[in-house]
Design a protein around this motif. Structure first.
Motif, mmCIF file in Angstrom:
data_model
loop_
_atom_site.group_PDB
_atom_site.id
_atom_site.type_symbol
_atom_site.label_atom_id
_atom_site.label_comp_id
_atom_site.label_asym_id
_atom_site.label_seq_id
_atom_site.Cartn_x
_atom_site.Cartn_y
_atom_site.Cartn_z
ATOM 1 N N LEU A 1 0.821 -1.207 0.000
ATOM 2 C CA LEU A 1 0.000 0.000 0.000
ATOM 3 C C LEU A 1 0.859 1.263 0.000
ATOM 4 O O LEU A 1 0.410 2.327 -0.419
ATOM 5 C CB LEU A 1 -0.939 0.003 1.212
ATOM 6 N N ILE A 2 2.094 1.124 0.494
ATOM 7 C CA ILE A 2 3.046 2.225 0.456
ATOM 8 C C ILE A 2 4.395 1.674 0.033
ATOM 9 O O ILE A 2 4.637 0.462 0.105
ATOM 10 C CB ILE A 2 3.184 2.944 1.826
ATOM 11 N N ALA A 3 5.268 2.560 -0.415
ATOM 12 C CA ALA A 3 6.626 2.181 -0.790
ATOM 13 C C ALA A 3 7.588 3.152 -0.130
ATOM 14 O O ALA A 3 7.312 4.354 -0.032
ATOM 15 C CB ALA A 3 6.799 2.212 -2.307
ATOM 16 N N ARG A 4 8.714 2.629 0.325
ATOM 17 C CA ARG A 4 9.690 3.453 1.031
ATOM 18 C C ARG A 4 10.910 3.700 0.162
ATOM 19 O O ARG A 4 11.382 2.810 -0.545
ATOM 20 C CB ARG A 4 10.122 2.764 2.326
ATOM 21 N N SER A 5 11.438 4.903 0.229
ATOM 22 C CA SER A 5 12.664 5.235 -0.479
ATOM 23 C C SER A 5 13.418 6.278 0.325
ATOM 24 O O SER A 5 12.970 7.413 0.462
ATOM 25 C CB SER A 5 12.355 5.772 -1.883
ATOM 26 N N TYR A 6 14.534 5.869 0.913
ATOM 27 C CA TYR A 6 15.395 6.766 1.679
ATOM 28 C C TYR A 6 14.637 7.520 2.774
ATOM 29 O O TYR A 6 14.732 8.741 2.895
ATOM 30 C CB TYR A 6 16.105 7.752 0.755
ATOM 31 N N GLY A 7 13.865 6.801 3.557
ATOM 32 C CA GLY A 7 13.193 7.401 4.695
ATOM 33 C C GLY A 7 11.907 8.129 4.378
ATOM 34 O O GLY A 7 11.246 8.643 5.287
ATOM 35 N N VAL A 8 11.548 8.189 3.098
ATOM 36 C CA VAL A 8 10.292 8.838 2.693
ATOM 37 C C VAL A 8 9.346 7.767 2.168
ATOM 38 O O VAL A 8 9.757 6.858 1.442
ATOM 39 C CB VAL A 8 10.547 9.901 1.602
ATOM 40 N N PHE A 9 8.082 7.883 2.546
ATOM 41 C CA PHE A 9 7.083 6.907 2.126
ATOM 42 C C PHE A 9 6.132 7.528 1.100
ATOM 43 O O PHE A 9 5.721 8.674 1.240
ATOM 44 C CB PHE A 9 6.284 6.398 3.333
ATOM 45 N N TYR A 10 5.816 6.738 0.088
ATOM 46 C CA TYR A 10 4.925 7.169 -0.988
ATOM 47 C C TYR A 10 3.761 6.192 -1.099
ATOM 48 O O TYR A 10 3.944 4.988 -0.908
ATOM 49 C CB TYR A 10 5.671 7.209 -2.327
ATOM 50 N N PRO A 11 2.559 6.675 -1.449
ATOM 51 C CA PRO A 11 1.452 5.743 -1.676
ATOM 52 C C PRO A 11 1.640 5.016 -2.995
ATOM 53 O O PRO A 11 2.157 5.588 -3.963
ATOM 54 C CB PRO A 11 0.223 6.658 -1.717
ATOM 55 N N THR A 12 1.251 3.764 -3.052
ATOM 56 C CA THR A 12 1.261 3.032 -4.312
ATOM 57 C C THR A 12 -0.147 3.037 -4.885
ATOM 58 O O THR A 12 -1.136 3.046 -4.150
ATOM 59 C CB THR A 12 1.723 1.578 -4.113
ATOM 60 N N ASP A 13 -0.227 3.026 -6.203
ATOM 61 C CA ASP A 13 -1.533 3.068 -6.869
ATOM 62 C C ASP A 13 -2.046 1.646 -7.034
ATOM 63 O O ASP A 13 -2.059 1.081 -8.122
ATOM 64 C CB ASP A 13 -1.407 3.760 -8.222
ATOM 65 N N ILE A 14 -2.460 1.070 -5.929
ATOM 66 C CA ILE A 14 -2.917 -0.314 -5.921
ATOM 67 C C ILE A 14 -4.437 -0.345 -5.987
ATOM 68 O O ILE A 14 -5.111 0.549 -5.468
ATOM 69 C CB ILE A 14 -2.395 -1.037 -4.660
ATOM 70 N N GLY A 15 -4.994 -1.363 -6.658
ATOM 71 C CA GLY A 15 -6.448 -1.440 -6.805
ATOM 72 C C GLY A 15 -6.971 -0.276 -7.614
ATOM 73 O O GLY A 15 -6.442 0.057 -8.666
ATOM 74 N N ARG A 16 -8.016 0.392 -7.119
ATOM 75 C CA ARG A 16 -8.591 1.535 -7.836
ATOM 76 C C ARG A 16 -8.044 2.869 -7.348
ATOM 77 O O ARG A 16 -8.417 3.917 -7.862
ATOM 78 C CB ARG A 16 -10.124 1.536 -7.688
ATOM 79 N N PHE A 17 -7.162 2.848 -6.319
ATOM 80 C CA PHE A 17 -6.617 4.123 -5.829
ATOM 81 C C PHE A 17 -5.630 4.686 -6.836
ATOM 82 O O PHE A 17 -4.827 3.973 -7.423
ATOM 83 C CB PHE A 17 -5.904 3.941 -4.486
ATOM 84 N N GLU A 18 -5.688 6.011 -7.017
ATOM 85 C CA GLU A 18 -4.783 6.693 -7.933
ATOM 86 C C GLU A 18 -4.300 7.991 -7.301
ATOM 87 O O GLU A 18 -5.102 8.834 -6.901
ATOM 88 C CB GLU A 18 -5.496 7.003 -9.251
ATOM 89 N N THR A 19 -2.982 8.141 -7.184
ATOM 90 C CA THR A 19 -2.420 9.352 -6.608
ATOM 91 C C THR A 19 -2.683 10.537 -7.531
ATOM 92 O O THR A 19 -2.362 10.464 -8.723
ATOM 93 C CB THR A 19 -0.899 9.208 -6.421
ATOM 94 N N PRO A 20 -3.298 11.613 -7.038
ATOM 95 C CA PRO A 20 -3.523 12.789 -7.894
ATOM 96 C C PRO A 20 -2.212 13.285 -8.488
ATOM 97 O O PRO A 20 -1.174 13.271 -7.842
ATOM 98 C CB PRO A 20 -4.131 13.808 -6.921
ATOM 99 N N VAL A 21 -2.252 13.726 -9.737
ATOM 100 C CA VAL A 21 -1.029 14.101 -10.434
ATOM 101 C C VAL A 21 -0.340 15.285 -9.770
ATOM 102 O O VAL A 21 0.895 15.396 -9.803
ATOM 103 C CB VAL A 21 -1.328 14.390 -11.922
ATOM 104 N N GLU A 22 -1.100 16.171 -9.113
ATOM 105 C CA GLU A 22 -0.443 17.310 -8.463
ATOM 106 C C GLU A 22 0.431 16.845 -7.298
ATOM 107 O O GLU A 22 1.465 17.438 -7.002
ATOM 108 C CB GLU A 22 -1.472 18.344 -7.980
ATOM 109 N N HIS A 23 0.019 15.741 -6.629
ATOM 110 C CA HIS A 23 0.851 15.188 -5.565
ATOM 111 C C HIS A 23 2.115 14.569 -6.146
ATOM 112 O O HIS A 23 3.190 14.648 -5.560
ATOM 113 C CB HIS A 23 0.069 14.139 -4.774
#
Length: 266
Positions: free
Chosen positions: A61-83
């Motif tokens: 549901l999330i992915a980590r990279s160098y101490g920062v976490f990002y949401p993953t676009d799993i299922g029908r969830f989609e990260t808004p492009v402005e984010h």
């Protein structure tokens, strides 16, 4: 005594689930989150926070990279492009430069919708004049503003979340075109599910773009690997190249490369 233990355990798991859902909601709303910010916001101990984040990572549901976490676009969830634009990373900039280097001496390209394909626009100012086809209203406007390339905007229904066009007008127009290179984005890519996106209409438009291209290039951050979204639009073997960051392990890159495309870690 056993019944009492079961009740306490069930209650604990329920609290952990609720807390993890609040953390997930926060990461999705912000587009990214630093560990220290989450701990302060939710008044969570470091040990509890690490358990919660590991649990969300395990569910992809999330992915980590160098101490920062990002949401993953799993299922029908989609990260808004402005984010996604706010979450621009060094990895994305290096990927964009490598992608644009492939455009030298190319006459026609397709640029997919999405934040990473948008990163290609700036470096494209250095290239000789070419024809660029895109479904992204944002990319078309930026190309027109920053470059002298000929821009063809694919028509169709505009999706406010990504500013990309979809539906039969888009797929019909793409079916009549032939481009040298298509630079595609994705919400997730996995060995068993291929390339995926949350919206079936977007999947159809992406498939049409792939079919219009002589060669296809996936531009993709390392956090997208192993993620499966809702609607599939391509198999990995349909790709000619994959450009991603060095953060993706060599072993993982080799596994994906075994399916057909040349995987470039930049």
């Amino acid at each position: 005594m056993c019944k009492g233990v079961n009740k306490v355990s069930s209650s604990f798991r329920g609290r952990a689930f609720d807390r993890q859902q609040r953390i997930l909601t926060y990461v999705r709303s912000e587009g990214r989150a630093v560990v220290s910010d989450i701990a302060d916001l939710f008044s969570i101990s470091p040990a509890t926070l690490r358990r919660d984040l590991r649990a969300l990572e395990a569910q992809r549901l999330i992915a980590r990279s160098y101490g920062v976490f990002y949401p993953t676009d799993i299922g029908r969830f989609e990260t808004p492009v402005e984010h996604r634009r706010k979450a621009k990373t060094e990895e994305r900039l290096v990927i964009a430069e490598a992608a644009v280097a492939m455009m030298v001496d190319v006459d026609t390209v397709f640029l997919d919708e999405g934040a990473l394909p948008e990163d290609l626009v700036g470096p494209m100012r250095r290239l000789q004049r070419m024809t660029v086809v895109t479904r992204s209203l944002t990319i078309a406007a930026e190309l027109n503003r920053l470059t002298d390339h000929d821009v063809i905007m694919v028509g169709g229904r505009l999706r406010p979340k990504t500013m990309g066009t979809v539906d039969r007008w888009a797929t019909g127009m793409l079916a009549e075109l032939n481009v040298d290179l298509a630079f595609m984005g994705t919400n997730g890519v996995s060995l068993d599910r291929g390339l995926t996106t949350p919206d079936p209409a977007v999947a159809q438009a992406k498939t049409a773009a792939l079919q219009a291209a002589r060669q296809t290039v996936l531009v993709c951050e390392h956090t997208k690997f192993g993620v499966a979204s809702f609607a599939k639009f391509a198999d990995i073997e349909q790709l000619t190249y994959v450009i991603t960051g060095k953060q993706l392990s060599r072993a993982t890159a080799q596994r994906y490369g075994a399916s057909g495309p040349k995987v470039l870690r930049v």
